[in-house]
Design an enzyme around this catalytic site. Structure first.
Site, PDB file in Angstrom:
ATOM      1  N   GLU A   1       0.837  -1.107  -0.065  1.00 38.29           N
ATOM      2  CA  GLU A   1      -0.015  -0.020   0.240  1.00 38.29           C
ATOM      3  C   GLU A   1       0.964   1.257  -0.064  1.00 38.29           C
ATOM      4  OE1 GLU A   1      -2.461  -3.472   1.500  1.00 38.29           O
ATOM      5  OE2 GLU A   1      -0.330  -2.564   2.045  1.00 38.29           O
TER       6      GLU A   1
ATOM      7  N   ASP B   1      -9.787  -1.009   5.452  1.00 37.69           N
ATOM      8  CA  ASP B   1      -8.985  -1.351   6.552  1.00 37.69           C
ATOM      9  C   ASP B   1      -7.665  -1.878   6.450  1.00 37.69           C
ATOM     10  OD1 ASP B   1     -11.795  -2.444   6.149  1.00 37.69           O
ATOM     11  OD2 ASP B   1     -11.872  -3.283   8.005  1.00 37.69           O
TER      12      ASP B   1
ATOM     13  N   HIS C   1     -12.197  -6.055   6.691  1.00 34.86           N
ATOM     14  CA  HIS C   1     -13.218  -5.820   5.589  1.00 34.86           C
ATOM     15  C   HIS C   1     -14.234  -5.048   5.814  1.00 34.86           C
ATOM     16  CE1 HIS C   1     -10.663  -9.497   4.965  1.00 34.86           C
ATOM     17  NE2 HIS C   1     -10.734  -9.328   3.598  1.00 34.86           N
TER      18      HIS C   1
END
Length: 680
Positions: A410, A439, A482
């Site tokens: 990320e 998340d 999630h």
């Protein structure tokens, strides 16, 4: 990679040697003078001396081409900046944090040098994070077939950061023209290199990487450093692949003016470091080769001293930043909708799904601006377009150069978006799926924080034009990682916009505005609404929604429900039930959390005199607390009852549907709170 010996004492002309010697002498004079500014209370409260890194920094600056290259220097790169062309006055203005400092106008720490017009970038204090930005620039250079390189410079200890590995992995995988310079002085503040990595040379950690050249040089030797940097740049240009230059340096003094190396280096080690000083060695070599005389060197020193004193006189008289300027450049200008100025419409076409609104708007904006890009995890592989297929069909239409998968990293996804935007911030717009689920965004938070103050920190010189898409929220039985909500955290950062559409038309309109705006926008997509019938609406083809403009979804006079995202729909259901009980409830859909439509919030409270704040996130620490604070501060005298909140319990969101229902807000929980408030 071969390093040709283009420069040595015999091959280099005297004029060039004189220029280099002047820079080395002048740089050292500034380096040694810097602590005095702090003693005199003039500034330079952070200074990291570069003495011992002289040769490699001279070489980086000399090799850098201000017309074609981008440079990302680190906090010890004073001589690099000077060698690249910054004037002594510009260096001093940064050191003493003046308003006219090119890097940040005094907003960022001293010793962080930049010159935006030459693409010498202002980097942050997070060591090594600019490696990702350099990779993003390299990606743009490759896409646009630009003949230049991105140069990233750092100390060897900062290579331990995970995003450095992500950057080098990505650059080698994508074959990008990036030169990573590791200036190895053996220490990360007081931490010896042996505590950082098992290899003597940290560059050896990357020997298994394909499409990557690694070369070592003596960072204390002018000619070895110069030849190596020239070869590295030429290789990156010719083969469009990254190069690591590992330069062995020595740190002669303290790490910085807040450090005392006598606490961890004994007298012998300190003496050995001083004995390796590159500057007297270079002078001695020039004298020994009879290229310069003592008198000529003394003349160069006098010239450098005069230049420094003249620059000092100008710098200390330069204006300081003003207190009122703190609100300048927090956010760059947003795109202003031209037709739908209040974010409403009267379109009566066939309703579309929320997911189709996003997909259709992405494609429309990609056609509108050919300099738009999107990447993320799992966003483009044959018929699949993301975990929820939101980007379906985009790679087929716009090609792999504009729509592609990023690694499961990320930080890399977001950091390279920042970097690619830097190549041409006027035209490039980047959309990223910051994580497959909101998340999972936390590994990118360092880059998100970086992005949040880039515009402010650079004094308005740079804005990361990035839309961060995140599938957010619960009601899907997703459980941990999630189903959580993160807007309460993201809204604490100035310098970013945060929007949460609840209907298909707003999903389209807010996305279009985000993609056309300068700056960073977090676009939260309540994933439970992707295919929800109750989120379907008609959408004008060119619909736009302005930032900071709430929308009254239901008029009322007895109670205001202030909400956003998934809970807008529960609130509307509850309002209809309450209407049958004789209560007239207004539902205000915020749509935009930052900026916030405070006028609309105050207006609805003035109208109904009661306010119920509803959101999906936890009540404790959630964004609703900010809304309550704003209501109490700006509309308290209009309240006939305390402001109430409905949200999740102070627990993670569970996986089992029984647990999820117990945790998340729903229509019944809103009804209970609304009835209590109406009967207060």
């Amino acid at each position: 990679m071969k390093v040709a010996k283009l420069h040595d004492l015999k091959k280099t002309d005297k004029k060039t040697l004189e220029k280099w010697l002047h820079l080395l002498i002048l740089g050292r004079m500034i380096d040694e003078r810097a602590p005095n500014y702090l003693k005199q209370a003039l500034g330079w409260s952070y200074h990291a001396p570069y003495a011992g890194h002289d040769a490699i920094q001279l070489a980086i600056g000399q090799v850098f081409d201000r017309k074609t290259d981008h440079m990302f220097p680190y906090y010890r790169d004073m001589l690099t900046a000077l060698s690249a062309g910054l004037t002594t006055e510009e260096i001093l203005l940064n050191g003493i944090s003046k308003a006219t400092d090119l890097a940040s106008g005094g907003r960022h720490m001293s010793n962080h040098f930049a010159k935006p017009e030459w693409n010498i970038h202002n980097v942050s204090s997070c060591t090594g994070n600019h490696t990702l930005h350099a990779v993003g620039v390299g990606r743009a250079m490759k896409f646009y077939k630009h003949k230049g390189v991105a140069i990233s410079s750092q100390g060897e200890s900062s290579v331990s950061e995970g995003y450095c590995y992500e950057a080098i992995n990505g650059a080698s995988n994508e074959k990008l023209p990036v030169v990573f310079v590791f200036q190895d002085n053996g220490y990360g503040i007081s931490v010896p290199k042996a505590d950082q990595t098992a290899n003597e040379f940290v560059c050896d950690n990357f020997t298994g990487f394909k499409n990557l050249q690694i070369v070592k040089c003596d960072g204390k030797d002018v000619f070895d450093s110069m030849n190596t940097m020239i070869a590295a740049r030429e290789h990156a240009l010719k083969f469009s692949e990254p190069v690591i230059v590992h330069a062995m340096c020595v740190r002669i003094g303290n790490h910085s003016n807040s450090d005392n190396h006598e606490w961890y280096r004994d007298e012998k080690e300190r003496a050995d470091a001083k004995a390796q000083d590159p500057l007297p060695k270079f002078k001695a070599d020039l004298l020994k080769a009879k290229i310069f005389t003592e008198k000529e060197i003394a003349k160069i020193e006098e010239k450098a001293k005069a230049e420094l004193l003249e620059a000092h006189a100008k710098a200390v008289k330069a204006p300081n930043p003003t207190p009122e300027s703190i609100f300048d450049h927090v956010l760059p200008p947003a795109y202003e909708p031209q037709k739908y100025t209040d974010g409403t419409h009267n379109d009566t076409s066939e309703p579309k799904k929320f997911i189709d609104a996003i997909n259709g708007t992405l494609k429309a904006e990609f056609r509108h601006n050919p300099n738009t890009f999107i990447w993320g995890q799992d966003v483009a592989n044959k018929e699949k377009g993301g975990i929820f297929n939101v980007t379906k069909g985009m790679q087929q239409e716009f090609g792999k150069g504009r729509v592609f998968n990023g690694p499961i990293a990320e930080d890399y996804i977001l950091g390279t978006a920042n970097g690619m935007s830097r190549f041409d911030q006027d035209k490039i717009r980047v959309v990223v799926e910051g994580a497959e689920f909101a998340d999972y965004f936390w590994p990118a938070m360092e880059q998100f924080v970086e992005m949040s103050h880039d515009h402010w920190r650079s004094n308005g010189a740079f804005s990361p034009n990035v839309t961060i898409r995140l599938a957010s929220g619960g009601y899907i039985g997703g459980g941990l990682y999630h189903s959580q909500n993160i807007e309460g955290t993201l809204c604490t950062f100035p310098g970013v916009r945060v929007v949460v559409p609840a209907f298909a038309d707003d999903a389209a309109g807010l996305l279009r505005t985000a993609m056309r705006s300068q700056g960073c926008t977090v676009y939260l997509e309540p994933k439970a609404l992707y295919n929800a019938k109750h989120a379907m609406t008609s959408i004008p083809e060119d619909f736009e929604v302005p930032f900071g403009k709430a929308r009254v979804r239901r008029e009322g006079k007895d109670l205001s429900i202030i909400t956003y995202g998934n809970t807008v729909h529960f609130s509307l259901e509850a309002a209809e039930i309450l209407a049958k009980e004789g209560f007239d409830v207004e539902v205000l859909d915020l749509r935009s959390l930052n900026p916030l439509d405070l006028d609309a919030i105050v207006a609805t409270v003035k109208k109904t005199h009661r306010a119920l704040v509803v959101h999906e996130d936890k009540v404790f620490g959630g964004f609703g607390g900010e809304l309550v604070g704003q209501i109490n501060e700006h509309a308290f005298e209009h309240l006939d009852a305390p402001v109430r909140r409905v949200g999740s319990t102070f627990t993670p969101v569970g996986f089992n549907r029984i647990l999820e229902r117990a945790i998340l807000p729903d229509m019944n929980k809103i009804l209970v709170a609304a009835r209590d408030l109406l009967n207060y």
